[in-house]
Scaffold this motif. Structure first.
Motif, PDB file in Angstrom:
ATOM      1  N   MET A 130      -3.338   9.986   7.926  1.00  0.00           N
ATOM      2  CA  MET A 130      -4.043  10.080   6.640  1.00  0.00           C
ATOM      3  C   MET A 130      -5.324   9.260   6.670  1.00  0.00           C
ATOM      4  O   MET A 130      -6.371   9.706   6.204  1.00  0.00           O
ATOM      5  CB  MET A 130      -3.141   9.623   5.489  1.00  0.00           C
ATOM      6  CG  MET A 130      -2.060  10.646   5.174  1.00  0.00           C
ATOM      7  SD  MET A 130      -1.166  10.285   3.660  1.00  0.00           S
ATOM      8  CE  MET A 130      -2.427  10.571   2.424  1.00  0.00           C
ATOM      9  N   ASP A 131      -5.246   8.060   7.234  1.00  0.00           N
ATOM     10  CA  ASP A 131      -6.420   7.199   7.326  1.00  0.00           C
ATOM     11  C   ASP A 131      -7.503   7.846   8.186  1.00  0.00           C
ATOM     12  O   ASP A 131      -8.682   7.851   7.819  1.00  0.00           O
ATOM     13  CB  ASP A 131      -6.012   5.835   7.893  1.00  0.00           C
ATOM     14  CG  ASP A 131      -7.154   4.842   7.864  1.00  0.00           C
ATOM     15  OD1 ASP A 131      -7.772   4.678   6.789  1.00  0.00           O
ATOM     16  OD2 ASP A 131      -7.419   4.230   8.912  1.00  0.00           O
ATOM     17  N   GLU A 132      -7.112   8.414   9.314  1.00  0.00           N
ATOM     18  CA  GLU A 132      -8.080   9.068  10.203  1.00  0.00           C
ATOM     19  C   GLU A 132      -8.729  10.286   9.551  1.00  0.00           C
ATOM     20  O   GLU A 132      -9.850  10.644   9.890  1.00  0.00           O
ATOM     21  CB  GLU A 132      -7.403   9.458  11.523  1.00  0.00           C
ATOM     22  CG  GLU A 132      -7.097   8.253  12.399  1.00  0.00           C
ATOM     23  CD  GLU A 132      -6.265   8.591  13.624  1.00  0.00           C
ATOM     24  OE1 GLU A 132      -5.780   9.750  13.759  1.00  0.00           O
ATOM     25  OE2 GLU A 132      -6.071   7.671  14.449  1.00  0.00           O
ATOM     26  N   ALA A 133      -8.023  10.905   8.596  1.00  0.00           N
ATOM     27  CA  ALA A 133      -8.584  12.050   7.866  1.00  0.00           C
ATOM     28  C   ALA A 133      -9.428  11.594   6.666  1.00  0.00           C
ATOM     29  O   ALA A 133      -9.920  12.430   5.910  1.00  0.00           O
ATOM     30  CB  ALA A 133      -7.454  12.973   7.405  1.00  0.00           C
ATOM     31  N   GLY A 134      -9.570  10.270   6.498  1.00  0.00           N
ATOM     32  CA  GLY A 134     -10.412   9.744   5.430  1.00  0.00           C
ATOM     33  C   GLY A 134      -9.710   9.558   4.100  1.00  0.00           C
ATOM     34  O   GLY A 134     -10.359   9.450   3.062  1.00  0.00           O
ATOM     35  N   HIS A 135      -8.373   9.486   4.120  1.00  0.00           N
ATOM     36  CA  HIS A 135      -7.606   9.335   2.884  1.00  0.00           C
ATOM     37  C   HIS A 135      -6.807   8.044   2.915  1.00  0.00           C
ATOM     38  O   HIS A 135      -6.328   7.630   3.964  1.00  0.00           O
ATOM     39  CB  HIS A 135      -6.669  10.526   2.678  1.00  0.00           C
ATOM     40  CG  HIS A 135      -7.395  11.828   2.685  1.00  0.00           C
ATOM     41  ND1 HIS A 135      -8.202  12.238   1.654  1.00  0.00           N
ATOM     42  CD2 HIS A 135      -7.461  12.799   3.623  1.00  0.00           C
ATOM     43  CE1 HIS A 135      -8.737  13.413   1.945  1.00  0.00           C
ATOM     44  NE2 HIS A 135      -8.295  13.768   3.145  1.00  0.00           N
ATOM     45  N   ARG A 136      -6.649   7.449   1.757  1.00  0.00           N
ATOM     46  CA  ARG A 136      -5.902   6.211   1.652  1.00  0.00           C
ATOM     47  C   ARG A 136      -4.424   6.482   1.947  1.00  0.00           C
ATOM     48  O   ARG A 136      -3.816   7.339   1.313  1.00  0.00           O
ATOM     49  CB  ARG A 136      -6.059   5.649   0.239  1.00  0.00           C
ATOM     50  CG  ARG A 136      -5.486   4.256   0.078  1.00  0.00           C
ATOM     51  CD  ARG A 136      -5.722   3.753  -1.318  1.00  0.00           C
ATOM     52  NE  ARG A 136      -7.031   3.116  -1.383  1.00  0.00           N
ATOM     53  CZ  ARG A 136      -7.553   2.630  -2.493  1.00  0.00           C
ATOM     54  NH1 ARG A 136      -6.911   2.728  -3.626  1.00  0.00           N
ATOM     55  NH2 ARG A 136      -8.728   2.048  -2.465  1.00  0.00           N
ATOM     56  N   PRO A 137      -3.842   5.765   2.902  1.00  0.00           N
ATOM     57  CA  PRO A 137      -2.424   5.958   3.247  1.00  0.00           C
ATOM     58  C   PRO A 137      -1.505   5.537   2.102  1.00  0.00           C
ATOM     59  O   PRO A 137      -1.906   4.784   1.213  1.00  0.00           O
ATOM     60  CB  PRO A 137      -2.223   5.052   4.455  1.00  0.00           C
ATOM     61  CG  PRO A 137      -3.577   4.757   4.967  1.00  0.00           C
ATOM     62  CD  PRO A 137      -4.492   4.806   3.783  1.00  0.00           C
ATOM     63  N   PRO A 138      -0.258   5.985   2.141  1.00  0.00           N
ATOM     64  CA  PRO A 138       0.703   5.594   1.108  1.00  0.00           C
ATOM     65  C   PRO A 138       1.061   4.122   1.212  1.00  0.00           C
ATOM     66  O   PRO A 138       0.874   3.488   2.256  1.00  0.00           O
ATOM     67  CB  PRO A 138       1.917   6.481   1.407  1.00  0.00           C
ATOM     68  CG  PRO A 138       1.818   6.757   2.867  1.00  0.00           C
ATOM     69  CD  PRO A 138       0.348   6.835   3.161  1.00  0.00           C
ATOM     70  N   ILE A 139       1.604   3.606   0.127  1.00  0.00           N
ATOM     71  CA  ILE A 139       2.106   2.231   0.090  1.00  0.00           C
ATOM     72  C   ILE A 139       3.615   2.311  -0.085  1.00  0.00           C
ATOM     73  O   ILE A 139       4.118   2.999  -0.972  1.00  0.00           O
ATOM     74  CB  ILE A 139       1.476   1.431  -1.061  1.00  0.00           C
ATOM     75  CG1 ILE A 139      -0.042   1.354  -0.874  1.00  0.00           C
ATOM     76  CG2 ILE A 139       2.083   0.024  -1.140  1.00  0.00           C
ATOM     77  CD1 ILE A 139      -0.776   0.775  -2.067  1.00  0.00           C
ATOM     78  N   LEU A 140       4.323   1.597   0.768  1.00  0.00           N
ATOM     79  CA  LEU A 140       5.776   1.542   0.698  1.00  0.00           C
ATOM     80  C   LEU A 140       6.186   0.623  -0.451  1.00  0.00           C
ATOM     81  O   LEU A 140       5.713  -0.517  -0.546  1.00  0.00           O
ATOM     82  CB  LEU A 140       6.327   1.021   2.027  1.00  0.00           C
ATOM     83  CG  LEU A 140       7.829   1.052   2.232  1.00  0.00           C
ATOM     84  CD1 LEU A 140       8.367   2.476   2.177  1.00  0.00           C
ATOM     85  CD2 LEU A 140       8.171   0.406   3.564  1.00  0.00           C
ATOM     86  N   VAL A 141       7.038   1.130  -1.329  1.00  0.00           N
ATOM     87  CA  VAL A 141       7.511   0.364  -2.484  1.00  0.00           C
ATOM     88  C   VAL A 141       9.036   0.459  -2.524  1.00  0.00           C
ATOM     89  O   VAL A 141       9.644   1.100  -1.679  1.00  0.00           O
ATOM     90  CB  VAL A 141       6.883   0.893  -3.802  1.00  0.00           C
ATOM     91  CG1 VAL A 141       5.370   0.769  -3.776  1.00  0.00           C
ATOM     92  CG2 VAL A 141       7.286   2.335  -4.084  1.00  0.00           C
ATOM     93  N   GLY A 142       9.666  -0.141  -3.501  1.00  0.00           N
ATOM     94  CA  GLY A 142      11.107   0.042  -3.698  1.00  0.00           C
ATOM     95  C   GLY A 142      11.975  -0.630  -2.655  1.00  0.00           C
ATOM     96  O   GLY A 142      11.612  -1.630  -2.039  1.00  0.00           O
ATOM     97  N   GLY A 143      13.142  -0.029  -2.454  1.00  0.00           N
ATOM     98  CA  GLY A 143      14.165  -0.620  -1.606  1.00  0.00           C
ATOM     99  C   GLY A 143      13.758  -0.850  -0.165  1.00  0.00           C
ATOM    100  O   GLY A 143      14.192  -1.821   0.456  1.00  0.00           O
ATOM    101  N   ALA A 144      12.931   0.020   0.384  1.00  0.00           N
ATOM    102  CA  ALA A 144      12.498  -0.180   1.775  1.00  0.00           C
ATOM    103  C   ALA A 144      11.626  -1.431   1.901  1.00  0.00           C
ATOM    104  O   ALA A 144      11.708  -2.157   2.892  1.00  0.00           O
ATOM    105  CB  ALA A 144      11.762   1.049   2.291  1.00  0.00           C
ATOM    106  N   ALA A 145      10.801  -1.691   0.891  1.00  0.00           N
ATOM    107  CA  ALA A 145      10.004  -2.922   0.895  1.00  0.00           C
ATOM    108  C   ALA A 145      10.929  -4.129   0.805  1.00  0.00           C
ATOM    109  O   ALA A 145      10.730  -5.135   1.500  1.00  0.00           O
ATOM    110  CB  ALA A 145       9.003  -2.911  -0.257  1.00  0.00           C
ATOM    111  N   VAL A 146      11.960  -4.024  -0.035  1.00  0.00           N
ATOM    112  CA  VAL A 146      12.935  -5.110  -0.152  1.00  0.00           C
ATOM    113  C   VAL A 146      13.623  -5.332   1.199  1.00  0.00           C
ATOM    114  O   VAL A 146      13.802  -6.470   1.634  1.00  0.00           O
ATOM    115  CB  VAL A 146      13.973  -4.804  -1.260  1.00  0.00           C
ATOM    116  CG1 VAL A 146      15.095  -5.843  -1.250  1.00  0.00           C
ATOM    117  CG2 VAL A 146      13.298  -4.745  -2.626  1.00  0.00           C
ATOM    118  N   GLU A 147      13.976  -4.250   1.887  1.00  0.00           N
ATOM    119  CA  GLU A 147      14.635  -4.387   3.191  1.00  0.00           C
ATOM    120  C   GLU A 147      13.731  -5.117   4.184  1.00  0.00           C
ATOM    121  O   GLU A 147      14.190  -5.962   4.951  1.00  0.00           O
ATOM    122  CB  GLU A 147      15.048  -3.023   3.739  1.00  0.00           C
ATOM    123  CG  GLU A 147      15.844  -3.141   5.020  1.00  0.00           C
ATOM    124  CD  GLU A 147      16.661  -1.917   5.380  1.00  0.00           C
ATOM    125  OE1 GLU A 147      17.091  -1.841   6.557  1.00  0.00           O
ATOM    126  OE2 GLU A 147      16.895  -1.046   4.523  1.00  0.00           O
TER     127      GLU A 147
END
Length: 184
Positions: free
Chosen positions: A22-39
């Protein structure tokens, strides 16, 4: 690596490759939130079964998910909001297009570097703690106080002034840092 389950680390590495695309295509990548961030922030002491993402361009993220082998579950009794990868065993779901409805400071987002796979953007621990406190304060998730306390105890270098403000915002002024240190 970092004491994570192999399944979880594999999913993180796929997310890093998706983020890089996504970054290489010029778009802001997603942000990991929720339980995976807690893990991540608890070093695997609290585990999750899915990856919740915040991404302003869900359409582009979903194109990448398909490109990387993800599928939407189909059939009776299957949730259709998320995506699964047949080999990862963890679901991915876009839960918002704006990080915590615009309340979180994007400058606080942390970056997890995963070598050649790329990087994963992760909600700041201060914001995930505040989010957990908000869920606890709402009465809908009493167990979230334990998660918030675990994060508070395990995370280092927290911006306490920022976190105090965010907890107050998420709990309508009903809770603060003192609630993280109090015994249950």
């Amino acid at each position: 690596m970092h004491g994570w389950r192999a399944q979880f680390e594999n999913a993180l590495r796929v997310l890093a490759r998706i983020s890089r695309a996504m970054d290489e295509a010029g778009h802001r990548p997603p942000i990991l939130v929720g339980g995976a961030a807690v893990e991540i922030y608890t070093g695997g002491q609290v585990t999750t079964g899915d990856f919740d993402l915040s991404c302003g361009r869900q359409d582009l993220l979903e194109e990448q998910l398909v490109r990387f082998g993800f599928q939407r579950p189909t059939g009776a009794g299957k949730a259709t909001r998320g995506w699964v990868h047949p080999e990862l065993g963890l679901g991915f779901e876009v839960v918002s297009d704006t990080l915590l409805d615009g309340m979180a400071d994007r400058a606080m987002v942390r970056i997890l570097e995963l070598d050649a796979d790329g990087d994963v953007a992760i909600i700041a621990p201060e914001d995930i703690i505040a989010d957990r406190m908000g869920q606890y304060a709402s009465g809908s998730a009493p167990d979230m106080l334990g998660q918030a306390r675990a994060l508070y105890g395990l995370c280092e270098d927290l911006d306490l002034a920022y976190m105090e403000r965010r907890i107050s915002e998420e709990t309508a002024g009903g809770h603060g840092l003192q609630d993280l240190a109090d015994e249950a």
